[in-house]
Scaffold this motif. Structure first.
Motif, mmCIF file in Angstrom:
data_model
loop_
_atom_site.group_PDB
_atom_site.id
_atom_site.type_symbol
_atom_site.label_atom_id
_atom_site.label_comp_id
_atom_site.label_asym_id
_atom_site.label_seq_id
_atom_site.Cartn_x
_atom_site.Cartn_y
_atom_site.Cartn_z
ATOM 1 N N THR A 125 -66.407 9.001 22.799
ATOM 2 C CA THR A 125 -67.640 8.364 22.667
ATOM 3 C C THR A 125 -67.634 7.410 21.777
ATOM 4 O OG1 THR A 125 -68.203 10.290 21.177
ATOM 5 C CG2 THR A 125 -68.744 10.821 23.385
ATOM 6 N N GLY A 126 -68.622 6.610 21.721
ATOM 7 C CA GLY A 126 -68.660 5.534 20.686
ATOM 8 C C GLY A 126 -69.495 4.279 21.271
ATOM 9 N N THR B 185 -59.365 -2.758 28.525
ATOM 10 C CA THR B 185 -60.393 -2.145 27.569
ATOM 11 C C THR B 185 -59.465 -1.207 26.818
ATOM 12 O OG1 THR B 185 -61.878 -1.988 29.474
ATOM 13 C CG2 THR B 185 -62.204 -0.355 27.465
ATOM 14 N N VAL B 186 -59.708 -1.520 25.504
ATOM 15 C CA VAL B 186 -59.119 -0.761 24.403
ATOM 16 C C VAL B 186 -60.073 -0.014 23.611
ATOM 17 C CG1 VAL B 186 -57.389 -2.382 24.185
ATOM 18 C CG2 VAL B 186 -59.174 -2.499 22.742
ATOM 19 N N GLU B 187 -59.431 1.131 22.931
ATOM 20 C CA GLU B 187 -60.368 2.224 22.136
ATOM 21 C C GLU B 187 -59.918 1.729 20.524
ATOM 22 O OE1 GLU B 187 -59.252 5.799 23.639
ATOM 23 O OE2 GLU B 187 -60.704 5.925 25.266
ATOM 24 N N THR B 188 -61.005 1.678 19.778
ATOM 25 C CA THR B 188 -60.507 1.499 18.378
ATOM 26 C C THR B 188 -61.298 2.311 17.443
ATOM 27 O OG1 THR B 188 -62.423 -0.143 17.943
ATOM 28 C CG2 THR B 188 -60.679 -1.037 18.938
ATOM 29 N N THR B 189 -60.886 2.301 16.132
ATOM 30 C CA THR B 189 -61.670 3.056 15.058
ATOM 31 C C THR B 189 -61.395 2.037 13.915
ATOM 32 O OG1 THR B 189 -61.835 5.209 14.084
ATOM 33 C CG2 THR B 189 -59.443 4.222 14.467
ATOM 34 N N ILE C 90 -66.121 4.491 16.006
ATOM 35 C CA ILE C 90 -65.354 4.142 17.456
ATOM 36 C C ILE C 90 -65.908 3.242 18.308
ATOM 37 C CG2 ILE C 90 -64.463 5.798 19.070
ATOM 38 C CD1 ILE C 90 -64.405 8.182 17.400
ATOM 39 N N GLU C 91 -65.160 2.515 18.994
ATOM 40 C CA GLU C 91 -65.645 1.438 19.804
ATOM 41 C C GLU C 91 -64.811 1.472 20.862
ATOM 42 O OE1 GLU C 91 -68.021 -2.152 18.098
ATOM 43 O OE2 GLU C 91 -65.981 -2.090 17.211
#
Length: 423
Positions: A2-3, A113-117, A122-123
């Protein structure tokens, strides 16, 4: 996961020389929202803690081939690494790129699409084009399988430069540098600047007629490190020479240099094809990886070249990215893998482009595992010779040499891999 989720035009992962140059070029050329992510707290990459000189060259201009106009140039002569890093950051920001530090890309949630912190939490970021510019890392002592005790006093080049230049730590009094590549000489210079006596530089390569000079430090060739000694502090480096002799150099510090590998973890997680020679993403003359819309530039492709070489690739990747954004790029795929025979280590780019597209500078970059005196390079496909080229000077380990690219027009796009051999 989530984010917050959002969309941008170009996402650049890594704020070293390649990533910052790509950001400056793309933002200056009107690529839309260009965002650069850096997992460390400060942008600039390895040059931030390289206080020796020799960094320089222009830092960026808008992709004039695309925009039909030359952008602002950041001309400079040779300078220190930190100054080069600051100017690289300024070039990207002045061009309009957004730079976010302390942000780690943890994985992929889609093709682009990437997931980041990071500080914002969290994005999930989706981009129309992604540029991997994650650079390279040095392999530590454990990865080099050097036996012996594990006392304090063992450094990689990066650890040494950070300890001296970023943290002002005391290093030791007597040091051995393992490696005779340019980065090894930079490590020796860092040690001397910290007041450390460099006992010797050691390489497993045989003697060669021309050597880089490093003050009055002895260069021990054809010698392999067989172990480290010491308990509370390093006390010596054990060597085995090619003639069978064994010696131990008394020292309290050793710097292991030159063994770089691309920082390819993110590419590997995304299922992007890796080249077995470079160990970075396989890519063609347009810096395209095996995943459509995902490009790569800099030392993630071929560890390790100089900062300005990486920056040149960052600038060059802008044009194919812009074509991707405009929908005018060539279809992905169609290239043939390039493979090298021993003693060659790798070639870059390592995939031919469509319709005979040629690499930056109209030449390929190669590395060798051992010294070759004026080698004859032969390019062939399925037993058909495409090109042969005699080098006018020796090819030596740790330094790039080049192969002309005028043979790419003759590659069969439906044929097998193209092979580069030494005769």
């Amino acid at each position: 996961m989530t984010g917050h989720a959002r969309d941008i035009d170009v996402l650049i992962i890594g704020a070293g020389p390649a990533g910052l140059a790509a950001g400056a070029e793309l933002a200056g050329a009107g690529a839309g929202r260009v965002e650069i992510l850096e997992r460390e707290q400060e942008a600039g990459g390895i040059p931030r803690h390289c206080h020796h000189g020799g960094f320089g060259g222009r830092l960026g201009r808008a992709a004039h081939a695309w925009a039909s106009a030359t952008g602002s140039a950041y001309a400079q002569g040779g300078t220190s690494g930190p100054a080069y890093a600051r100017r690289s950051v300024a070039a990207a920001l002045d061009a309009g790129a957004e730079l976010r530090t302390g942000v780690t890309v943890t994985g992929w949630a889609g093709p682009r699409t990437v997931e980041t912190t990071g500080p914002a939490g969290i994005e999930r970021i989706t981009a129309r084009a992604v540029v991997l510019a994650t650079g390279a890392r040095e392999r530590p002592r454990s990865a080099r399988l050097i036996p012996g005790t594990r006392p304090p006093g063992v450094y990689t080049t990066g650890e040494l430069q950070q300890a001296v230049h970023l943290y002002g730590q005391r290093i030791g009094t007597r040091a051995v540098v393992v490696g005779d590549e340019p980065v090894g000489h930079a490590a020796a210079a860092t040690l001397r600047a910290a007041g450390v006596h460099v006992v010797a530089m050691v390489t497993d390569q045989p003697p060669r007629p021309v050597r880089l000079r490093s003050g009055h430090t002895p260069l021990l060739t054809a010698a392999t490190v067989t172990g480290l000694t010491g308990r509370t502090r390093l006390s010596g480096v054990a060597l085995r020479h090619d003639d069978g002799r064994t010696t131990t150099l008394r020292c309290d510090t050793v710097v292991l240099t030159g063994d770089f590998v691309p920082d390819h973890e993110l590419a590997r997680r995304g299922g992007i094809l890796l080249d077995p020679g470079t160990r970075g993403p396989a890519y063609d003359a347009a810096f395209r990886t095996s995943r459509p819309g995902v490009f790569a530039a800099g030392n993630v492709l071929h560890a390790v070249e100089r900062a300005e070489f990486a920056a040149q690739e960052g600038r060059a990747v802008a044009v194919p990215v812009l074509h991707r954004l405009a929908g005018t790029d060539d279809p992905a795929g169609g290239g043939r893998p390039l493979v090298v025979d021993t003693p060659l280590r790798w070639i870059a780019p390592n995939v031919t482009g469509p319709h005979g597209a040629r690499p930056q500078g109209d030449r390929f970059v190669l590395r060798t595992a051992r010294r070759l005196s004026r080698p004859l390079l032969v390019v062939s496909q399925d037993g058909r010779e495409l090109h042969r080229q005699r080098l006018l000077s020796a090819a030596v380990p740790g330094r790039p040499f080049h192969l002309a690219a005028d043979w790419t027009d003759h590659v069969d796009p439906d044929g097998p891999s193209v092979r580069i051999s030494v005769l």
